[in-house]
Write a protein that holds these residues in place. Sequence first.
Motif, mmCIF file in Angstrom:
data_model
loop_
_atom_site.group_PDB
_atom_site.id
_atom_site.type_symbol
_atom_site.label_atom_id
_atom_site.label_comp_id
_atom_site.label_asym_id
_atom_site.label_seq_id
_atom_site.Cartn_x
_atom_site.Cartn_y
_atom_site.Cartn_z
ATOM 1 N N VAL A 19 0.844 -1.197 0.000
ATOM 2 C CA VAL A 19 0.000 0.000 0.000
ATOM 3 C C VAL A 19 0.881 1.250 0.000
ATOM 4 O O VAL A 19 0.687 2.163 -0.814
ATOM 5 C CB VAL A 19 -0.968 0.009 1.206
ATOM 6 C CG1 VAL A 19 -1.663 1.364 1.350
ATOM 7 C CG2 VAL A 19 -2.000 -1.107 1.075
ATOM 8 N N LEU A 20 1.858 1.291 0.901
ATOM 9 C CA LEU A 20 2.734 2.454 1.002
ATOM 10 C C LEU A 20 3.513 2.682 -0.298
ATOM 11 O O LEU A 20 3.541 3.799 -0.826
ATOM 12 C CB LEU A 20 3.700 2.290 2.176
ATOM 13 C CG LEU A 20 4.704 3.425 2.376
ATOM 14 C CD1 LEU A 20 3.984 4.729 2.688
ATOM 15 C CD2 LEU A 20 5.676 3.065 3.477
ATOM 16 N N LEU A 39 -0.467 -1.637 -5.657
ATOM 17 C CA LEU A 39 -1.691 -1.772 -4.862
ATOM 18 C C LEU A 39 -2.422 -3.080 -5.182
ATOM 19 O O LEU A 39 -3.016 -3.704 -4.297
ATOM 20 C CB LEU A 39 -2.613 -0.578 -5.088
ATOM 21 C CG LEU A 39 -2.132 0.748 -4.494
ATOM 22 C CD1 LEU A 39 -3.006 1.895 -4.969
ATOM 23 C CD2 LEU A 39 -2.098 0.690 -2.981
ATOM 24 N N ALA A 40 -2.352 -3.509 -6.438
ATOM 25 C CA ALA A 40 -3.005 -4.760 -6.837
ATOM 26 C C ALA A 40 -2.304 -5.979 -6.260
ATOM 27 O O ALA A 40 -2.863 -7.084 -6.289
ATOM 28 C CB ALA A 40 -3.056 -4.853 -8.363
ATOM 29 N N VAL A 44 -2.423 -10.622 -3.266
ATOM 30 C CA VAL A 44 -1.445 -11.705 -3.390
ATOM 31 C C VAL A 44 -0.925 -12.078 -2.005
ATOM 32 O O VAL A 44 -0.674 -13.253 -1.714
ATOM 33 C CB VAL A 44 -0.294 -11.298 -4.343
ATOM 34 C CG1 VAL A 44 0.816 -12.334 -4.360
ATOM 35 C CG2 VAL A 44 -0.837 -11.063 -5.747
ATOM 36 N N VAL A 45 -0.787 -11.079 -1.148
ATOM 37 C CA VAL A 45 -0.343 -11.332 0.221
ATOM 38 C C VAL A 45 -1.324 -12.285 0.911
ATOM 39 O O VAL A 45 -0.920 -13.210 1.622
ATOM 40 C CB VAL A 45 -0.208 -10.003 0.993
ATOM 41 C CG1 VAL A 45 0.080 -10.233 2.455
ATOM 42 C CG2 VAL A 45 0.868 -9.133 0.362
ATOM 43 N N GLY A 81 -10.167 -4.545 3.241
ATOM 44 C CA GLY A 81 -8.993 -4.156 2.471
ATOM 45 C C GLY A 81 -9.209 -2.932 1.608
ATOM 46 O O GLY A 81 -8.410 -1.990 1.627
ATOM 47 N N HIS A 82 -10.289 -2.920 0.847
ATOM 48 C CA HIS A 82 -10.563 -1.777 -0.037
ATOM 49 C C HIS A 82 -10.741 -0.508 0.774
ATOM 50 O O HIS A 82 -10.233 0.561 0.405
ATOM 51 C CB HIS A 82 -11.792 -2.058 -0.896
ATOM 52 C CG HIS A 82 -12.055 -0.986 -1.900
ATOM 53 N ND1 HIS A 82 -12.936 0.044 -1.654
ATOM 54 C CD2 HIS A 82 -11.535 -0.759 -3.138
ATOM 55 C CE1 HIS A 82 -12.958 0.853 -2.699
ATOM 56 N NE2 HIS A 82 -12.108 0.397 -3.614
ATOM 57 N N LYS A 83 -11.459 -0.590 1.888
ATOM 58 C CA LYS A 83 -11.677 0.594 2.725
ATOM 59 C C LYS A 83 -10.351 1.094 3.296
ATOM 60 O O LYS A 83 -10.106 2.302 3.349
ATOM 61 C CB LYS A 83 -12.655 0.285 3.858
ATOM 62 C CG LYS A 83 -12.925 1.505 4.717
ATOM 63 C CD LYS A 83 -13.882 1.244 5.833
ATOM 64 C CE LYS A 83 -14.085 2.542 6.617
ATOM 65 N NZ LYS A 83 -15.028 2.419 7.692
ATOM 66 N N MET A 84 -9.473 0.175 3.728
ATOM 67 C CA MET A 84 -8.190 0.586 4.295
ATOM 68 C C MET A 84 -7.322 1.265 3.237
ATOM 69 O O MET A 84 -6.673 2.282 3.515
ATOM 70 C CB MET A 84 -7.466 -0.620 4.904
ATOM 71 C CG MET A 84 -8.138 -1.134 6.161
ATOM 72 S SD MET A 84 -7.216 -2.437 7.011
ATOM 73 C CE MET A 84 -7.429 -3.828 5.923
#
Length: 181
Positions: A19-20, A39-40, A44-45, A81-84
């Motif tokens: 994300v960062l 970001l995509a 995968v994580v 996830g999307h909200k974060m």
Amino acid sequence: MDLILMIIIACEIGFWLFVLLGLLARYVLRRPRIGIVLLAMTPVVDLVLLTAVIFHLQAGGSASFFHGLAALYLGVSIAYGHKMVTWADERFAHRFAHGPAPVKRYGADYAKEAWKDAARTGLAVGIAAGILWMLMTLIADPSRTHALLGVYPILGIWFAIDLIWAISYTVWPRRTPALKT
């Protein structure tokens, strides 16, 4: 330290690192395509964590609370996830690209968001419960998966707390702060 716990920690770090890096590429380096690719990578994580848990149990390992924690992490990551990422994106856009300031919510708007979070929590709980069930079914050895049963009450408590939170802000809305003069 338990191997699965280390993998959970590594995945949490990996999630926020992607994300960062994605947001830095997007807003600081002005490379939006690279930012989107980074970001995509966050889902995968999740796949890495799920795969590690399944391999560990299929290789004869016994489930611990940390395997249940992995299921909880996956549920949260998928549901929230999307909200974060959006939360972080709004702040980066504001700081580095002169985007609008993040909106603070009050009153009915805050209560509405609390209900959306309660729904997200319900989804996260459902996903985590489904993963727990899948792991227990896949391993089919209750003596090795018994520890996973202890996670179900935690899921129920978490969902109940989020419901109480939403109800409380519906009954007693968050007040807009008074303007300072």
